[in-house]
Design an enzyme around this catalytic site. Structure first.
Site, PDB file in Angstrom:
ATOM      1  CB  ALA A  66      -0.967   0.214   1.303  1.00 19.35           C
ATOM      2  N   GLY A 111       0.535  -4.849   0.990  1.00 15.29           N
ATOM      3  CA  GLY A 111      -0.487  -4.863   0.036  1.00 15.29           C
ATOM      4  C   GLY A 111      -0.156  -5.846  -1.444  1.00 15.29           C
ATOM      5  CD  GLU A 114      -2.168  -7.403   3.026  1.00 15.57           C
ATOM      6  OE1 GLU A 114      -2.010  -6.399   2.619  1.00 15.57           O
ATOM      7  OE2 GLU A 114      -2.845  -7.543   4.090  1.00 15.57           O
ATOM      8  CD  GLU A 134       1.883  -5.392   5.879  1.00 15.50           C
ATOM      9  OE1 GLU A 134       2.714  -6.263   5.998  1.00 15.50           O
ATOM     10  OE2 GLU A 134       1.128  -5.570   4.945  1.00 15.50           O
TER      11      GLU A 134
HETATM   12  N1  CO8 Z   1       4.600   3.179  -0.800  1.00 12.52           N
HETATM   13  C1  CO8 Z   1       5.026   4.344  -1.410  1.00 12.52           C
HETATM   14  N2  CO8 Z   1       6.078   4.570  -2.128  1.00 12.52           N
HETATM   15  C2  CO8 Z   1       7.116   3.521  -1.972  1.00 12.52           C
HETATM   16  C3  CO8 Z   1       6.650   2.012  -1.396  1.00 12.52           C
HETATM   17  C4  CO8 Z   1       5.468   2.072  -0.926  1.00 12.52           C
HETATM   18  N3  CO8 Z   1       4.869   0.999  -0.147  1.00 12.52           N
HETATM   19  N4  CO8 Z   1       7.577   1.294  -1.785  1.00 12.52           N
HETATM   20  C5  CO8 Z   1       8.739   2.071  -2.653  1.00 12.52           C
HETATM   21  N5  CO8 Z   1       8.146   3.166  -2.719  1.00 12.52           N
HETATM   22  C6  CO8 Z   1       8.842   4.375  -3.380  1.00 12.52           C
HETATM   23  C7  CO8 Z   1      10.093   4.921  -2.467  1.00 12.52           C
HETATM   24  O1  CO8 Z   1       9.692   6.092  -1.685  1.00 12.52           O
HETATM   25  C8  CO8 Z   1      10.847   5.623  -3.731  1.00 12.52           C
HETATM   26  O2  CO8 Z   1      10.238   6.598  -4.074  1.00 12.52           O
HETATM   27  P1  CO8 Z   1      11.652   7.784  -4.338  1.00 12.52           P
HETATM   28  O3  CO8 Z   1      12.293   7.199  -5.454  1.00 12.52           O
HETATM   29  O4  CO8 Z   1      10.348   9.237  -4.636  1.00 12.52           O
HETATM   30  O5  CO8 Z   1      12.263   8.022  -3.131  1.00 12.52           O
HETATM   31  C9  CO8 Z   1      10.638   4.350  -4.816  1.00 12.52           C
HETATM   32  O6  CO8 Z   1       9.486   3.524  -4.517  1.00 12.52           O
HETATM   33  C10 CO8 Z   1      11.840   3.494  -5.044  1.00 12.52           C
HETATM   34  O7  CO8 Z   1      11.857   2.672  -3.803  1.00 12.52           O
HETATM   35  P2  CO8 Z   1      13.280   2.604  -2.934  1.00 12.52           P
HETATM   36  O8  CO8 Z   1      14.268   3.737  -3.341  1.00 12.52           O
HETATM   37  O9  CO8 Z   1      13.094   2.364  -1.553  1.00 12.52           O
HETATM   38  O10 CO8 Z   1      13.879   1.305  -3.790  1.00 12.52           O
HETATM   39  P3  CO8 Z   1      14.882   0.168  -3.078  1.00 12.52           P
HETATM   40  O11 CO8 Z   1      15.194  -0.786  -4.334  1.00 12.52           O
HETATM   41  O12 CO8 Z   1      15.950   0.791  -2.308  1.00 12.52           O
HETATM   42  O13 CO8 Z   1      13.968  -0.721  -2.079  1.00 12.52           O
HETATM   43  C11 CO8 Z   1      11.946  -1.663  -1.310  1.00 12.52           C
HETATM   44  C12 CO8 Z   1      12.906  -1.331  -2.659  1.00 12.52           C
HETATM   45  C13 CO8 Z   1      12.554  -2.571  -0.533  1.00 12.52           C
HETATM   46  C14 CO8 Z   1      10.925  -2.540  -1.997  1.00 12.52           C
HETATM   47  C15 CO8 Z   1      11.537  -0.611  -0.744  1.00 12.52           C
HETATM   48  O14 CO8 Z   1      11.280   0.497  -1.611  1.00 12.52           O
HETATM   49  C16 CO8 Z   1      10.674  -0.755   0.543  1.00 12.52           C
HETATM   50  O15 CO8 Z   1      10.883  -1.248   1.594  1.00 12.52           O
HETATM   51  N6  CO8 Z   1       9.361  -0.237   0.183  1.00 12.52           N
HETATM   52  C17 CO8 Z   1       8.279  -0.379   1.252  1.00 12.52           C
HETATM   53  C18 CO8 Z   1       7.653  -1.938   1.426  1.00 12.52           C
HETATM   54  C19 CO8 Z   1       6.783  -2.071   2.456  1.00 12.52           C
HETATM   55  O16 CO8 Z   1       7.020  -1.568   3.479  1.00 12.52           O
HETATM   56  N7  CO8 Z   1       5.365  -2.269   1.917  1.00 12.52           N
HETATM   57  C20 CO8 Z   1       4.389  -2.471   2.744  1.00 12.52           C
HETATM   58  C21 CO8 Z   1       3.686  -1.215   2.977  1.00 12.52           C
HETATM   59  S1  CO8 Z   1       2.141  -1.279   4.188  1.00 12.52           S
HETATM   60  C22 CO8 Z   1       1.123  -2.134   3.455  1.00 12.52           C
HETATM   61  O17 CO8 Z   1       1.252  -2.538   2.307  1.00 12.52           O
HETATM   62  C23 CO8 Z   1       0.066  -2.347   4.055  1.00 12.52           C
HETATM   63  C24 CO8 Z   1      -1.372  -2.903   3.380  1.00 12.52           C
HETATM   64  C25 CO8 Z   1      -2.645  -2.959   4.131  1.00 12.52           C
HETATM   65  C26 CO8 Z   1      -2.853  -1.211   4.235  1.00 12.52           C
HETATM   66  C27 CO8 Z   1      -4.212  -1.150   5.011  1.00 12.52           C
HETATM   67  C28 CO8 Z   1      -4.456   0.176   5.548  1.00 12.52           C
HETATM   68  C29 CO8 Z   1      -5.289   0.203   6.532  1.00 12.52           C
END
Ligand code: CO8
Length: 260
Positions: A66, A111, A114, A134
């Site tokens: 998400a 997400g 999921e 998460e």
């Molecule tokens: N949301 C928003 N932006 C994201 C996300 C995300 N989940 N994942 C990556 N991005 C963005 C980064 O912020 C970055 O943006 P920018 O270039 O503007 O800085 C761009 O994508 C590239 O990402 P990275 O530079 O971080 O790329 P890396 O190769 O270094 O890392 C990863 C890749 C490991 C995938 C890393 O981006 C990461 O850890 N991302 C987050 C993963 C995460 O935590 N996902 C779970 C999110 S919570 C969720 O999904 C809950 C679902 C249920 C929600 C219910 C709501 C009530």
């Protein structure tokens, strides 16, 4: 319908739906979730369709979760609403009348994992990675992950992934039963389309009722599920496709199914 965050292409009898926000690693914001609902509603009335392949744009991610930036300032009520919207998308995919295959081409986190789990079949590329991170963000999965992950991989393995937030690679995901198989990156989409092509040659009513029997039955005890299976099995015998399928077998020819 044109979408801002999705690409929907119909390829022969398969729809390929691509989540298309590669700069945010295809993270799911409200608009993308709403577009997924609209897209599947459109596909639901396309009678020619055999199935759907769901994938992510770019080489890095299926869906990295998400959208964290969009969720950052939610309060409890808005968080629940966002979770419910995501859950509605997952349920729509899970109960979609035709098979849906996740072509997991990179990160499938939170997400994104999921979303893949709501699909009927998951095929991973060599570079796919899975996880429910998460807890690293101080939240729990909200799009059904706490429910679908244990159903797929068992409670112990699910809790390990959920409580550590650890990421696993495609081969480990395959070993624990989270994905059906791992294929080379450039074979991912062709392989998924091949699976849909194989299903296209079967009786379409049988394909639909088979998914219905499994999806509806998994939520019941075995005896109730079997009763439901018998009802659906009986329904097959009200179709011309059953007559044709069995006649073709006995006549040693290929069946011509007509979806009625
Ligand atoms: N949301 C928003 N932006 C994201 C996300 C995300 N989940 N994942 C990556 N991005 C963005 C980064 O912020 C970055 O943006 P920018 O270039 O503007 O800085 C761009 O994508 C590239 O990402 P990275 O530079 O971080 O790329 P890396 O190769 O270094 O890392 C990863 C890749 C490991 C995938 C890393 O981006 C990461 O850890 N991302 C987050 C993963 C995460 O935590 N996902 C779970 C999110 S919570 C969720 O999904 C809950 C679902 C249920 C929600 C219910 C709501 C009530």
């Amino acid at each position: 319908m044109p979408f801002n965050n999705l690409i929907c292409a119909i390829n022969d009898k398969a729809a390929v739906v691509t989540v298309n926000r590669p700069k945010a690693l295809n993270a799911l914001n409200k608009e993308t979730l709403e577009e997924l609902l609209a897209c599947f509603a459109e596909l639901a009335v396309n009678d020619d369709l055999t199935g759907v392949v769901l994938t992510g744009a770019g080489e890095k991610a299926f869906v990295a979760g998400a959208d964290i930036a969009a969720m950052q300032h939610l309060d409890a009520l808005a968080g629940r609403e966002f979770g419910r919207l995501g859950q509605q998308v997952m349920r729509t995919i899970e109960t979609f009348a035709k098979p849906v295959i996740a072509a997991v081409n990179g990160f499938a986190l939170g997400g994104g994992c999921e979303l893949a789990m709501a699909c009927d079949i998951r095929i991973a590329s060599e570079t796919a990675k899975f996880g429910q991170p998460e807890v690293n963000l101080g939240v729990i999965p909200g799009f059904g992950g706490t429910q679908r992950l244990p159903r797929l991989v068992g409670t112990g393995m699910a809790l390990e992934l959920l409580l550590t937030g650890d990421m696993i690679d495609a081969h480990e995901a395959c070993r624990i039963g989270l994905v059906n198989r791992v294929v080379a990156n450039d074979h991912l989409l062709p392989h998924c389309l091949e699976l849909i092509g194989k299903m296209a040659r079967k009786g379409p009513i049988a394909i639909r009722l088979c998914k219905d029997a499994v999806r509806g039955g998994i939520e019941l005890d075995c005896e109730s599920g079997c009763r439901r299976e018998a009802d659906l099995f009986g329904l097959c015998f009200a179709s011309n496709d059953q007559t044709e399928g069995m006649a073709a077998f006995l006549a040693k020819r290929q069946p011509t199914f007509t979806n009625n």
